[in-house]
Write a protein that holds these residues in place. Structure first.
Motif, PDB file in Angstrom:
ATOM      1  N   LYS A   1      -5.648  -7.781   0.622  1.00  9.38           N
ATOM      2  CA  LYS A   1      -4.200  -7.808  -0.441  1.00  9.38           C
ATOM      3  C   LYS A   1      -4.674  -7.331  -1.673  1.00  9.38           C
ATOM      4  N   SER A   2      -5.849  -6.944  -2.269  1.00  7.16           N
ATOM      5  CA  SER A   2      -5.973  -6.103  -3.261  1.00  7.16           C
ATOM      6  C   SER A   2      -5.812  -4.717  -3.195  1.00  7.16           C
ATOM      7  N   GLY A   3      -5.548  -4.215  -1.771  1.00  6.64           N
ATOM      8  CA  GLY A   3      -5.530  -2.785  -1.734  1.00  6.64           C
ATOM      9  C   GLY A   3      -4.050  -2.355  -1.513  1.00  6.64           C
ATOM     10  N   HIS A   4      -3.736  -1.183  -1.065  1.00  3.20           N
ATOM     11  CA  HIS A   4      -2.271  -0.515  -0.810  1.00  3.20           C
ATOM     12  C   HIS A   4      -2.319  -0.193   0.626  1.00  3.20           C
ATOM     13  N   ILE A   5      -1.185  -0.518   1.450  1.00  2.12           N
ATOM     14  CA  ILE A   5      -1.178  -0.189   3.003  1.00  2.12           C
ATOM     15  C   ILE A   5      -0.764   1.360   2.789  1.00  2.12           C
TER      16      ILE A   5
ATOM     17  N   VAL B   1      -7.936   0.928   2.942  1.00  6.52           N
ATOM     18  CA  VAL B   1      -8.293   0.905   4.465  1.00  6.52           C
ATOM     19  C   VAL B   1      -8.006  -0.406   4.942  1.00  6.52           C
ATOM     20  N   GLN B   2      -8.710  -1.375   4.290  1.00  2.84           N
ATOM     21  CA  GLN B   2      -8.726  -2.711   4.799  1.00  2.84           C
ATOM     22  C   GLN B   2      -7.607  -3.490   4.742  1.00  2.84           C
ATOM     23  N   ALA B   3      -6.386  -2.875   3.800  1.00  2.00           N
ATOM     24  CA  ALA B   3      -4.922  -3.472   3.920  1.00  2.00           C
ATOM     25  C   ALA B   3      -4.168  -2.705   4.927  1.00  2.00           C
TER      26      ALA B   3
END
Length: 370
Positions: free
Chosen positions: A218-222, A268-270
């Motif tokens: 959630k801290s990342g960007h898709i 990447v995780q997002a």
């Protein structure tokens, strides 16, 4: 004398983190969970299993040794969960052991699936009749050998007049489509990765093995460009019945897709969360269940960000855990194999041909007497 209603279920999934063990009372239509336990794999065993899940050298010798080591871990899990429950081995009718999948090749020229964790060893070390090798009979009948949990989903959750999806978020995500009319066939299949890529990616970049509640994602960007590259994989366009595993959606698979992209690890995780949400949602839309009730189980039921993204893609669906209907989402798969063991001993089918694509419903598993 065994209590004819008490069974043990054992399974280790695609995460390779350890063995889920349950003691269940199957005297009624609603399984009653008596006790549960997770037996972690020792670090070296987990490392060896990961290596064996990919093609390599000297595989037969390595598989033979790991077959025994996994069985010993399964037997330890059984003894521990029984000690926690206060039930003795003599009171247990049977163990249902899924084993550890190391290969699943339903689309090979000669399809096969392979689970290790020698049931002879489990029966010998526990003194309990063990039922195992559940998947290969379905495959022998022309099926995918997976998923098998829909037969229990149907028994527990189908309700006339109500369309429901049971969404299992393990290493791989699979759906069970329960129609509102018992005369209609139950369908379902593996939609693609759920936890397997998320766990491997965070383990590669941080000192943890899972993304608690999806907070890191959630801290990342898709990233839409990466997402489209991931979605281009042929598996997602393949019609059901279909099944897959960690040997297909590997870290190497992800790294190859990442080659043209320069992204932060959290982005990447997002995007991996969005891949899971997108493929699950598309499958549900394709089946016409987008306005149904979605009951979630498996470890991914705790990934709040994944559930948030899924809800964003299916705004008309009602999403809640299976615990809303009295079944703990963490233990459904282990309960399933206890339940399948009872069906095997009773001479009842354990698959749903409408799900796996088998020619017919068949009795699953081999029986290894105590």
């Amino acid at each position: 004398m065994p209590n004819e209603s008490v069974f043990v279920g054992l399974i280790s999934g695609t995460s390779l983190d350890g063995v889920d063990a349950v003691v269940v009372d199957l005297s009624s239509n609603q399984p009653r969970l008596i006790s549960s336990h997770v037996e972690p794999y020792p670090t070296q065993l987990r490392t060896s299993l990961r290596a064996l899940c990919q093609p390599g050298s000297n595989e037969i010798d390595r598989m033979g040794e790991l077959d025994k080591q996994v069985a010993v871990t399964f037997a330890t899990a059984c003894r521990t969960v029984l000690a926690d429950s206060g039930i003795t081995p003599h009171q247990v009718t049977a163990i249902g052991s899924h084993g550890q999948t190391i290969r699943h090749r339903p689309d090979a020229e000669n399809p096969f699936t392979l689970q290790i964790g020698d049931p002879n060893t489990i029966a010998e070390l526990t003194g309990i009749t063990t039922v195992a090798d559940f998947r290969r009979r379905d495959m022998a009948a022309g099926g995918q050998g997976a998923p098998l949990v829909p037969v229990l989903h149907q028994a527990l959750f189908q309700k006339p007049g109500r369309k429901r999806i049971i969404l299992n978020l393990g290493g791989i995500a699979n759906i069970t489509c329960l129609p509102d009319n018992n005369a209609k066939p139950v369908t379902g299949y593996d939609t693609g990765p759920a936890n397997t890529l998320l766990d491997r990616w965070i383990e590669n970049h941080r000192t943890v093995t899972l993304d608690h509640q999806g907070a890191w994602a959630k801290s990342g960007h898709i990233n839409d460009s990466l997402l489209n590259d991931l979605l281009s994989d042929p598996y997602f366009q393949q019609p059901p019945p279909k099944s897959t595993g960690r040997e297909y959606f590997t870290l190497d698979w992800l790294l190859e897709k990442l080659t043209p992209h320069q992204l932060s690890a959290e982005d990447v995780q997002a995007t991996l969360v969005e891949l899971s949400a997108a493929t699950i949602a598309q499958a549900i839309l394709d089946e016409g269940y987008d306005e149904s009730e979605i009951l979630v189980c498996g470890g991914g039921a705790h990934n709040l960000y994944l559930l948030e993204r899924l809800g964003n893609r299916l705004p008309s669906a009602e999403i809640q855990p299976t615990s809303a209907y009295g079944v703990d989402p963490d233990w459904i798969e282990a309960i399933t194999f206890a339940w399948l063991a009872k069906r095997t001993l009773s001479g009842l089918n354990g698959n749903l041909a409408s799900v796996t694509g088998a020619d017919r419903n068949v009795i699953l598993g081999g029986i290894y007497p105590a």
